[in-house]
Motif scaffolding. Structure first.
Motif, PDB file in Angstrom:
ATOM      1  N   LEU A 188      43.862  33.148  43.708  1.00  0.00           N
ATOM      2  CA  LEU A 188      42.442  33.048  44.060  1.00  0.00           C
ATOM      3  C   LEU A 188      42.200  33.357  45.536  1.00  0.00           C
ATOM      4  N   TYR A 193      41.446  41.203  44.504  1.00  0.00           N
ATOM      5  CA  TYR A 193      40.041  41.597  44.698  1.00  0.00           C
ATOM      6  C   TYR A 193      39.606  41.336  46.132  1.00  0.00           C
ATOM      7  N   VAL A 195      36.818  39.682  48.617  1.00  0.00           N
ATOM      8  CA  VAL A 195      35.947  38.508  48.520  1.00  0.00           C
ATOM      9  C   VAL A 195      34.480  38.929  48.383  1.00  0.00           C
ATOM     10  N   SER A 197      33.299  41.087  46.497  1.00  0.00           N
ATOM     11  CA  SER A 197      32.952  41.405  45.112  1.00  0.00           C
ATOM     12  C   SER A 197      32.682  40.143  44.292  1.00  0.00           C
ATOM     13  N   LEU A 198      32.739  38.974  44.955  1.00  0.00           N
ATOM     14  CA  LEU A 198      32.549  37.696  44.258  1.00  0.00           C
ATOM     15  C   LEU A 198      31.121  37.186  44.446  1.00  0.00           C
ATOM     16  N   TRP A 202      31.462  31.463  44.782  1.00  0.00           N
ATOM     17  CA  TRP A 202      32.916  31.666  44.704  1.00  0.00           C
ATOM     18  C   TRP A 202      33.457  32.121  46.066  1.00  0.00           C
ATOM     19  N   GLN A 203      32.643  32.879  46.753  1.00  0.00           N
ATOM     20  CA  GLN A 203      33.038  33.283  48.117  1.00  0.00           C
ATOM     21  C   GLN A 203      33.249  32.052  48.992  1.00  0.00           C
ATOM     22  N   THR A 206      36.456  30.465  48.200  1.00  0.00           N
ATOM     23  CA  THR A 206      37.566  31.309  48.683  1.00  0.00           C
ATOM     24  C   THR A 206      37.808  31.100  50.179  1.00  0.00           C
TER      25      THR A 206
END
Lengths: 260, 251
Positions: A188, A193, A195, A197-198, A202-203, A206
């Motif tokens: 995660l 990916y 960050v 693109s989240l 969720w960012q 992260t």
């Protein structure tokens, strides 16, 4: 014990661990290579072609730094946790060091040294393997940043593995953290990916993951682009090192889990 | 100079067991000292504290004048330990085990290698030194531990039941070898349940029971505690064994 003798003691500990890891190379180096090849095949070749570009580079090129970091994190961590745990639990060979004049900080450095070497070597091997999957097109923005982040990450996770090895009371105790903490944090943390693109929530999560900053800085060394400032990554790594060194020094000096 | 000086040493384990209740003893330099006691008396705990394997609760311990709290590195540098339990990695070769041990004491490989070879040869492990520790017999493992404890040329050797499970011939050869070393000035602390060994080898004795010193002195002084009476029935051991039982038996 003067500094020369301390150096000899440190060298002996590291040398012993390096000899061990090369003696059982099938167990110490090969698994990371096999795992990485599978990742490259599945996420790179099969899925990567459908994903297209990420942060302006082919997905395969984007994912390589994360996979190298994954191997560095897991091997440097498991090397110190297992080496320390097995020496105190199975043969009790840790007594060889405990009865000697080797001071606690040299003992910590000796165990960390092995984890550092294994982490760096495994990372280098995985990077070498990745070259074949990126058709020799892997870009390098700054070799110094790549090496610096690899080194600091090995250090952080070798230190974390040592804390785990000290606390562990059974073989399950050294498998729990990698399975339930380390692996989720790495996955995660932006290995696969960007960050950006989240979704926003969720960012935010992260950004609370320390592994994200390590992968971010390491990837910057290859691509020259990062999700967050490189200095934030360096500061977080530095803080983790200071905290983990302090914990290890306290635990070893007190003899927790070592001396009755 | 005292090789070991222990004053009012106490140890209480987390379980609540009081292993040592104010033990004091002194071992003069060059002495062959026997620390005797029944199982669980506190012998191994005392040795563990002196060698840095066990944390003490109270009291002081010095090795050749070096306090183990204030100068742990200097204190440990004087000591060699042959522990009660086998504590080496059996996957390693005896040669590597002994050379690495020298390294932990800061001895470079250029010096450690010839020393290790000589010690392993002297202790009858010459043919096994490059084979895995797994191939060693029980007696060979004990001898390997002696070689490992001697590689840094300690002034004080601690032997915690070194002959447990070792056959008679090997025990004799081990004692002959150690006698040669003591003649050269090495101080030895021995714990053993073979009291006839202690009676022959040691010049001073301490008998510990339930964490307290029951008696200590020269071998003659301890043997003089024997009342000379003969048992009418049952097995009788040597004089030291009789004194030992008199001091430690609950009956």
């Amino acid at each position: 014990m003067n500094n020369y003798r301390r150096w000899i003691s440190f060298y002996t500990m590291v040398r012993r661990d390096v000899v061990r890891m090369f003696r059982i190379w099938v167990q110490t180096f090969l698994p990371s290579v096999v795992t990485s090849v599978l990742y490259f095949l599945v996420f790179g070749t099969v899925l990567g072609s459908r994903i297209g570009d990420m942060q302006g580079v082919p997905y395969m090129t984007f994912v390589v730094p994360g996979l190298v970091m994954l191997s560095i994190v897991t091997t440097s961590y498991s090397n110190t946790s297992f080496t320390f745990f097995s020496s105190k639990f199975f043969a009790r060979s840790i007594d060889e060091i405990l009865v000697s004049p080797t001071p606690p900080w040299v003992m910590i450095a000796g165990f960390i040294g092995g984890g550092l070497i294994r982490g760096l070597l495994t990372g280098a091997i995985v990077l070498l393997v990745s070259v074949f999957f990126t058709e020799l097109s892997l870009s390098v923005h700054s070799a110094l940043i790549i090496l610096g982040f690899a080194l600091l990450t090995c250090l952080v996770f070798a230190l974390a593995g040592l804390v785990n090895g000290i606390y562990a009371k059974s073989i399950d105790g050294i498998n729990l953290v990698p399975t339930f903490v380390l692996t989720p944090l790495v996955y995660l943390g932006g290995v696969f990916y960007s960050v950006h693109s989240l979704p926003a929530w969720w960012q935010a999560i992260t950004y609370a993951n320390p592994l994200f900053y390590l992968i971010n800085g390491f990837r910057y060394g290859f691509l020259g682009t990062a999700d967050v400032s490189l200095w934030i990554s360096v500061a977080i790594l530095g803080t983790m090192i200071v905290v983990l060194v302090s914990i290890n020094w306290y635990l070893i000096r007190k003899g927790l889990g070592l001396r009755q | 100079m005292q090789a070991l000086s222990v004053s009012n040493l106490t140890k209480k384990y987390a379980s609540g067991t009081e292993a040592l209740k104010g033990v004091s003893l002194e071992i003069p330099e060059g002495d062959f000292f026997a620390l005797l006691g029944p199982n669980g008396a506190g012998k191994t705990t005392l040795i563990g504290i002196a060698t840095g394997l066990v944390n003490k609760t109270g009291g002081t311990v010095s090795v050749f004048g070096y306090d183990i709290d204030k100068n742990p590195e200097e204190a440990k540098a004087q000591l060699g330990l042959v522990g009660q339990e086998l504590n080496f990695n059996p996957f390693e070769k005896p040669f590597d085990i002994v050379v690495n041990q020298a390294g932990y004491y800061g001895i470079p490989r250029s010096k450690a290698i010839p020393r290790a070879k000589q010690l392993l040869e002297d202790l009858g492990l010459g043919e096994k030194m490059y084979q895995s520790g797994l191939t060693l017999s029980g007696g060979m493992k004990r001898r390997l531990m002696i070689a490992r404890a001697l590689v840094h040329e300690p002034r004080f050797l601690i032997l915690d039941e070194p002959t447990a499970g070792v056959d008679v011939e090997l025990r004799r050869s081990m004692w002959d070898y150690l006698k040669k070393l003591t003649a050269g000035g090495l101080t030895v602390l021995l714990t053993t349940h073979y009291l006839e060994e202690a009676e022959q080898l040691a010049s001073h004795v301490a008998i510990i029971n339930k964490g307290e010193i029951a008696a200590q002195g020269s071998m003659q002084e301890i043997l003089a505690m024997h009342d000379g009476s003969e048992s009418k029935d049952g097995y009788r051991g040597g004089k030291l064994e009789e004194v030992f039982l008199m001091l430690t038996s609950d009956k």
